[in-house]
Design an enzyme around this catalytic site. Structure first.
Site, PDB file in Angstrom:
ATOM      1  N   ARG A  15       0.801  -1.046   0.089  1.00  0.00           N
ATOM      2  CA  ARG A  15      -0.028  -0.138   0.035  1.00  0.00           C
ATOM      3  C   ARG A  15       1.059   1.231  -0.108  1.00  0.00           C
ATOM      4  NH1 ARG A  15      -0.723   4.712   2.055  1.00  0.00           N
ATOM      5  NH2 ARG A  15      -0.117   3.877   4.301  1.00  0.00           N
ATOM      6  N   ASP A  16       1.516   1.500   1.169  1.00  0.00           N
ATOM      7  CA  ASP A  16       2.410   2.748   1.384  1.00  0.00           C
ATOM      8  C   ASP A  16       3.384   2.706   0.320  1.00  0.00           C
ATOM      9  OD1 ASP A  16       3.845   4.638   2.234  1.00  0.00           O
ATOM     10  OD2 ASP A  16       3.630   4.219   4.338  1.00  0.00           O
ATOM     11  N   HIS A 207       5.529   3.570  13.003  1.00  0.00           N
ATOM     12  CA  HIS A 207       6.006   3.501  11.528  1.00  0.00           C
ATOM     13  C   HIS A 207       6.881   4.579  11.457  1.00  0.00           C
ATOM     14  CE1 HIS A 207       3.822   3.553   7.398  1.00  0.00           C
ATOM     15  NE2 HIS A 207       4.845   4.614   7.390  1.00  0.00           N
ATOM     16  N   HIS A 209      10.235   6.372   9.210  1.00  0.00           N
ATOM     17  CA  HIS A 209      10.815   6.498   7.851  1.00  0.00           C
ATOM     18  C   HIS A 209      12.314   6.470   8.070  1.00  0.00           C
ATOM     19  CE1 HIS A 209       7.104   7.809   5.214  1.00  0.00           C
ATOM     20  NE2 HIS A 209       6.933   6.700   6.025  1.00  0.00           N
ATOM     21  N   CYS A 240       9.615  10.084  -0.167  1.00  0.00           N
ATOM     22  CA  CYS A 240       9.011  11.122   0.808  1.00  0.00           C
ATOM     23  C   CYS A 240       8.585  12.292  -0.301  1.00  0.00           C
ATOM     24  CB  CYS A 240      10.327  11.777   1.725  1.00  0.00           C
ATOM     25  SG  CYS A 240       9.914  13.091   2.710  1.00  0.00           S
TER      26      CYS A 240
END
Ligand code: MG
Length: 312
Positions: A15-16, A207, A209, A240
């Site tokens: 998804r992401d 979550h 990054h 990003c």
């Protein structure tokens, strides 16, 4: 240290990660990758998103993906749901869990979904009702939980307040998203403490990054605080939007490698996972930032005659 003995990893790549890809990944490949993740032992996967197909064409095949994947193995297949309409679609597709999202800052929420955070949270009631009628749990994701690219610092109290609202709505958990890679170990500690105080007992996921290279350092902070749920993507796929050359999500194989070396169980077969990441790299047609997929494991030894000079 207070490290958990077992960690639950949510793979968000389908998804992401895929959402950030320009060229459409064929539905059959998405299904294949999800099936392989399940087969490799990944317990929870963010499989797709029931947002408007016009807004995110890459995930316009959400229904087909959910229909196509093998549901027999019991992994939790979660999907992002923006509103009641998305919830109805997700319920029809029989997802295992719905994930709603709101930003910790007003500016980011307006930029992301064009409404105030309170309007987003009010909308979650309808999602919770639809999900409740279908017997599907809901969890909530808080974007820019460790800093906002428009406003700067985000107050841990605000993150705690939103988590409290999630708890009042009966959600199964909250995920704190480091959407633009602004988290640092002290900020992680402050946000985790605020959520635990405001929403005691609520399931908590982190979550992170790796936008600024300290994604796994933030995981170490979370582990030291006893947090046992993390979200990551295969190969570290996902960018990003504010830094086109920077990486997004921390990489699942690198995370599983770290955890395995620390004696923390994930139930995931790291070699299978690395194989999937390598194939994802081929499927998307560009290099992914994952390290273990390239370097192999620590004790994967090399025959001495396989290198001319052991440089450095
Ligand atoms: Mg992400």
């Amino acid at each position: 240290m207070n490290h958990p003995q077992h960690v639950q990893i949510t793979e968000v790549g389908p998804r992401d990660g895929f959402q950030a890809e320009r060229s459409f990944i064929p539905t059959a490949r998405k299904i294949e990758f999800i099936d392989r993740l399940v087969e490799a032992g990944v317990p929870r996967i963010e499989a797709t998103s029931f947002v408007s197909p016009r807004a995110v064409p890459q995930l316009a095949d959400a229904e087909e993906v959910m229909r196509g994947v093998d549901r027999s193995r019991g992994a939790v297949l979660a999907a992002l749901v923006p509103n009641k309409r998305g919830a109805l679609r997700a319920a029809e597709a029989a997802v295992d869990e719905m994930v709603v999202f709101v930003s910790a800052s007003e500016s980011h929420n307006r930029k992301n979904v064009n409404r105030p955070t309170e309007a987003s949270i009010a909308g979650f009631e309808e999602v919770a009702r639809v999900a409740g009628e279908a017997g599907i749990p809901v969890s909530g994701a808080i974007s820019v939980a460790f800093g906002c690219p428009f406003e700067g610092e985000v107050a841990p109290m605000r993150v705690g307040e939103i988590a409290h609202r999630f708890q009042q709505l009966g959600f199964a958990g909250a995920s704190l998203g480091d959407t633009t890679g602004m988290a640092t170990p002290p900020l992680v500690a402050a946000a985790v403490a605020a959520v635990r105080e405001a929403a005691p007992g609520l399931g908590l996921s982190l979550h992170f990054h790796n936008t600024r290279g300290i994604g796994l350092a933030n995981v170490m902070t979370g582990l030291g605080l006893g947090v046992d749920r993390y979200e990551s993507s295969f190969g570290g796929i996902g960018g990003c939007p504010f830094a086109p050359k920077a990486t997004g999500n921390i990489c699942t194989e690198d995370l599983v490698y770290l955890l395995a070396e620390m004696g923390i169980d994930t139930g995931i077969d790291l070699r299978k996972l690395s194989g999937i990441a390598c194939d994802v790299e081929v499927a998307v047609g560009h290099a992914l930032p994952g390290q273990i997929m390239k370097a192999g494991l620590r004790l994967d030894l090399h025959p001495m005659d396989s290198v001319r000079v052991a440089q450095g």
